[in-house]
Design a protein around this motif. Structure first.
Motif, PDB file in Angstrom:
ATOM      1  N   ILE A   2       0.833  -1.199   0.000  1.00  0.00           N
ATOM      2  CA  ILE A   2       0.000   0.000   0.000  1.00  0.00           C
ATOM      3  C   ILE A   2       0.872   1.255   0.000  1.00  0.00           C
ATOM      4  O   ILE A   2       0.624   2.201  -0.764  1.00  0.00           O
ATOM      5  CB  ILE A   2      -0.953  -0.009   1.215  1.00  0.00           C
ATOM      6  CG1 ILE A   2      -1.986  -1.117   1.050  1.00  0.00           C
ATOM      7  CG2 ILE A   2      -1.644   1.344   1.381  1.00  0.00           C
ATOM      8  CD1 ILE A   2      -2.935  -1.268   2.214  1.00  0.00           C
ATOM      9  N   LYS A   3       1.903   1.274   0.817  1.00  0.00           N
ATOM     10  CA  LYS A   3       2.800   2.429   0.867  1.00  0.00           C
ATOM     11  C   LYS A   3       3.469   2.669  -0.479  1.00  0.00           C
ATOM     12  O   LYS A   3       3.563   3.814  -0.951  1.00  0.00           O
ATOM     13  CB  LYS A   3       3.864   2.221   1.951  1.00  0.00           C
ATOM     14  CG  LYS A   3       4.777   3.421   2.157  1.00  0.00           C
ATOM     15  CD  LYS A   3       5.734   3.183   3.314  1.00  0.00           C
ATOM     16  CE  LYS A   3       6.627   4.399   3.552  1.00  0.00           C
ATOM     17  NZ  LYS A   3       7.543   4.175   4.690  1.00  0.00           N
ATOM     18  N   ASP A   4       3.906   1.597  -1.136  1.00  0.00           N
ATOM     19  CA  ASP A   4       4.564   1.728  -2.440  1.00  0.00           C
ATOM     20  C   ASP A   4       3.595   2.266  -3.493  1.00  0.00           C
ATOM     21  O   ASP A   4       3.973   3.101  -4.325  1.00  0.00           O
ATOM     22  CB  ASP A   4       5.115   0.374  -2.893  1.00  0.00           C
ATOM     23  CG  ASP A   4       6.328  -0.067  -2.080  1.00  0.00           C
ATOM     24  OD1 ASP A   4       6.884   0.777  -1.356  1.00  0.00           O
ATOM     25  OD2 ASP A   4       6.693  -1.261  -2.157  1.00  0.00           O
ATOM     26  N   ILE A   5       2.339   1.785  -3.467  1.00  0.00           N
ATOM     27  CA  ILE A   5       1.346   2.263  -4.434  1.00  0.00           C
ATOM     28  C   ILE A   5       1.039   3.741  -4.199  1.00  0.00           C
ATOM     29  O   ILE A   5       0.944   4.535  -5.149  1.00  0.00           O
ATOM     30  CB  ILE A   5       0.059   1.409  -4.351  1.00  0.00           C
ATOM     31  CG1 ILE A   5       0.334  -0.012  -4.858  1.00  0.00           C
ATOM     32  CG2 ILE A   5      -1.070   2.044  -5.159  1.00  0.00           C
ATOM     33  CD1 ILE A   5      -0.824  -0.976  -4.656  1.00  0.00           C
ATOM     34  N   VAL A   6       0.890   4.123  -2.940  1.00  0.00           N
ATOM     35  CA  VAL A   6       0.626   5.528  -2.603  1.00  0.00           C
ATOM     36  C   VAL A   6       1.741   6.421  -3.138  1.00  0.00           C
ATOM     37  O   VAL A   6       1.488   7.476  -3.746  1.00  0.00           O
ATOM     38  CB  VAL A   6       0.480   5.707  -1.080  1.00  0.00           C
ATOM     39  CG1 VAL A   6       0.493   7.185  -0.703  1.00  0.00           C
ATOM     40  CG2 VAL A   6      -0.806   5.049  -0.596  1.00  0.00           C
ATOM     41  N   GLN A   7       2.999   6.000  -2.930  1.00  0.00           N
ATOM     42  CA  GLN A   7       4.131   6.810  -3.366  1.00  0.00           C
ATOM     43  C   GLN A   7       4.303   6.798  -4.879  1.00  0.00           C
ATOM     44  O   GLN A   7       4.553   7.841  -5.501  1.00  0.00           O
ATOM     45  CB  GLN A   7       5.411   6.318  -2.684  1.00  0.00           C
ATOM     46  CG  GLN A   7       5.431   6.555  -1.180  1.00  0.00           C
ATOM     47  CD  GLN A   7       6.665   5.991  -0.505  1.00  0.00           C
ATOM     48  OE1 GLN A   7       7.382   5.165  -1.064  1.00  0.00           O
ATOM     49  NE2 GLN A   7       6.915   6.427   0.724  1.00  0.00           N
ATOM     50  N   LYS A   8       4.140   5.634  -5.500  1.00  0.00           N
ATOM     51  CA  LYS A   8       4.334   5.514  -6.946  1.00  0.00           C
ATOM     52  C   LYS A   8       3.347   6.368  -7.730  1.00  0.00           C
ATOM     53  O   LYS A   8       3.720   7.019  -8.722  1.00  0.00           O
ATOM     54  CB  LYS A   8       4.204   4.050  -7.368  1.00  0.00           C
ATOM     55  CG  LYS A   8       4.408   3.817  -8.866  1.00  0.00           C
ATOM     56  CD  LYS A   8       4.349   2.334  -9.209  1.00  0.00           C
ATOM     57  CE  LYS A   8       4.565   2.116 -10.702  1.00  0.00           C
ATOM     58  NZ  LYS A   8       4.536   0.656 -11.046  1.00  0.00           N
ATOM     59  N   TYR A   9       2.088   6.394  -7.285  1.00  0.00           N
ATOM     60  CA  TYR A   9       1.048   7.111  -8.023  1.00  0.00           C
ATOM     61  C   TYR A   9       0.644   8.425  -7.344  1.00  0.00           C
ATOM     62  O   TYR A   9      -0.312   9.066  -7.778  1.00  0.00           O
ATOM     63  CB  TYR A   9      -0.179   6.214  -8.191  1.00  0.00           C
ATOM     64  CG  TYR A   9       0.107   4.973  -9.011  1.00  0.00           C
ATOM     65  CD1 TYR A   9       0.120   5.018 -10.404  1.00  0.00           C
ATOM     66  CD2 TYR A   9       0.392   3.757  -8.393  1.00  0.00           C
ATOM     67  CE1 TYR A   9       0.397   3.880 -11.157  1.00  0.00           C
ATOM     68  CE2 TYR A   9       0.660   2.612  -9.134  1.00  0.00           C
ATOM     69  CZ  TYR A   9       0.665   2.687 -10.511  1.00  0.00           C
ATOM     70  OH  TYR A   9       0.939   1.546 -11.254  1.00  0.00           O
ATOM     71  N   ASN A  10       1.385   8.791  -6.307  1.00  0.00           N
ATOM     72  CA  ASN A  10       1.148  10.049  -5.601  1.00  0.00           C
ATOM     73  C   ASN A  10      -0.326  10.187  -5.206  1.00  0.00           C
ATOM     74  O   ASN A  10      -0.983  11.184  -5.506  1.00  0.00           O
ATOM     75  CB  ASN A  10       1.573  11.239  -6.474  1.00  0.00           C
ATOM     76  CG  ASN A  10       1.679  12.528  -5.670  1.00  0.00           C
ATOM     77  OD1 ASN A  10       1.933  12.512  -4.466  1.00  0.00           O
ATOM     78  ND2 ASN A  10       1.453  13.647  -6.333  1.00  0.00           N
TER      79      ASN A  10
END
Length: 270
Positions: free
Chosen positions: A103-111
């Motif tokens: 979830i953290k990676d998705i939040v950061q990747k797609y802002n």
């Protein structure tokens, strides 16, 4: 309040109901956090993924939760170790940490603007009996290498406690706002989402599944993934006999001074 804070404060896109029969490689039933993440991961290996939901994206338990993304679910590790062994208990922790990182990676990747915030999670007790349970949990986690910190008090916490466990680098977020964006992302990756499309039955034909949906429409799929809150296909699992209903209550208060930032759950019930 008839709906959750997340749902009331987030407008989502409308996805049409399925009005024809279609074929799919993967059929995912349930457009909550589990279904959307499954489609997101599968989209790297397949271009024919269909998600159906009886209502709307994130309108079930995923849109009515506490907004916590944590591996700290009460006193769970001692229980798992006693019932299934240390290996399963450690695997439970690692799986939850992997989900948190996803979830953290998705939040950061797609802002994604979903109020995602890294905070510690606390399990605390105000009773002597609860303190013994916390100490047992801490010993198990220490043995398994789960990085809980044992505390005699929580600085900036207005309740007098007997003891607590703290797990750092956990998270909280607006789950509905996150799911709305994740649904858009997976659609751009080729996933099809159909709302107001309940599955009314599931049959098999040779090496395919046939899901009955609205009217006489059917979805033929090589693989079916049940990602709904309640299992709709029993397959003689008798799941209905194992389900229990719970009710939760919410209170809102103004405080004289702020509480230390974090997520908190007590050992006692309620």
């Amino acid at each position: 309040m008839e709906n959750s804070f997340w749902i009331l404060n987030n407008e989502s896109e409308d996805y049409s109901a399925l009005d024809k029969s279609i074929d799919a490689e993967y059929l995912i039933v349930g457009a909550g956090l589990t279904g959307l993440h499954t489609a997101y991961l599968l989209s790297d290996i397949s271009s024919n993924i269909v998600i159906v939901d009886a209502n709307k994206v994130g309108s079930g338990s995923s849109g009515r939760n506490t907004g916590k993304v944590t591996s700290s679910h009460g006193l769970i590790y001692d229980y798992i170790s006693q019932k299934y062994g240390d290996k399963s208990s450690k695997l439970y922790y690692e799986a939850n940490e992997e989900g948190l990182r996803l979830i953290k990676d998705i939040v950061q990747k797609y802002n994604i603007d979903c109020n995602f915030e890294t905070v510690p999670n606390y399990i605390f007790t105000t009773e002597d009996e609860g303190l013994e349970e916390i100490k047992k949990e801490y010993k198990v986690c220490e043995r398994l290498g789960i990085p809980y910190e044992y505390l005699n008090n929580i600085e900036g916490f207005p309740i007098k406690i007997k003891g607590a466990l703290k797990l750092d680098n956990q998270a909280q977020f607006d789950s509905k706002k996150y799911m709305n964006k994740l649904a858009q992302i997976i659609c751009e990756k080729g996933v099809s989402i159909y709302e107001n499309t309940p599955v009314l039955g599931l049959d098999t034909d040779k090496d395919e599944y046939i899901a009955k949906v609205n009217g006489d429409n059917k979805i033929k799929a090589k693989t079916v993934i049940i990602a709904s809150s309640n299992p709709w296909h029993d397959s003689l699992g008798l799941y209905f006999s194992k389900e229990q209903a719970y009710r939760s209550y919410l209170t809102l208060s103004k405080l004289n001074k702020p509480i230390a930032k974090g997520m908190y759950i007590n050992v006692e019930k309620p």
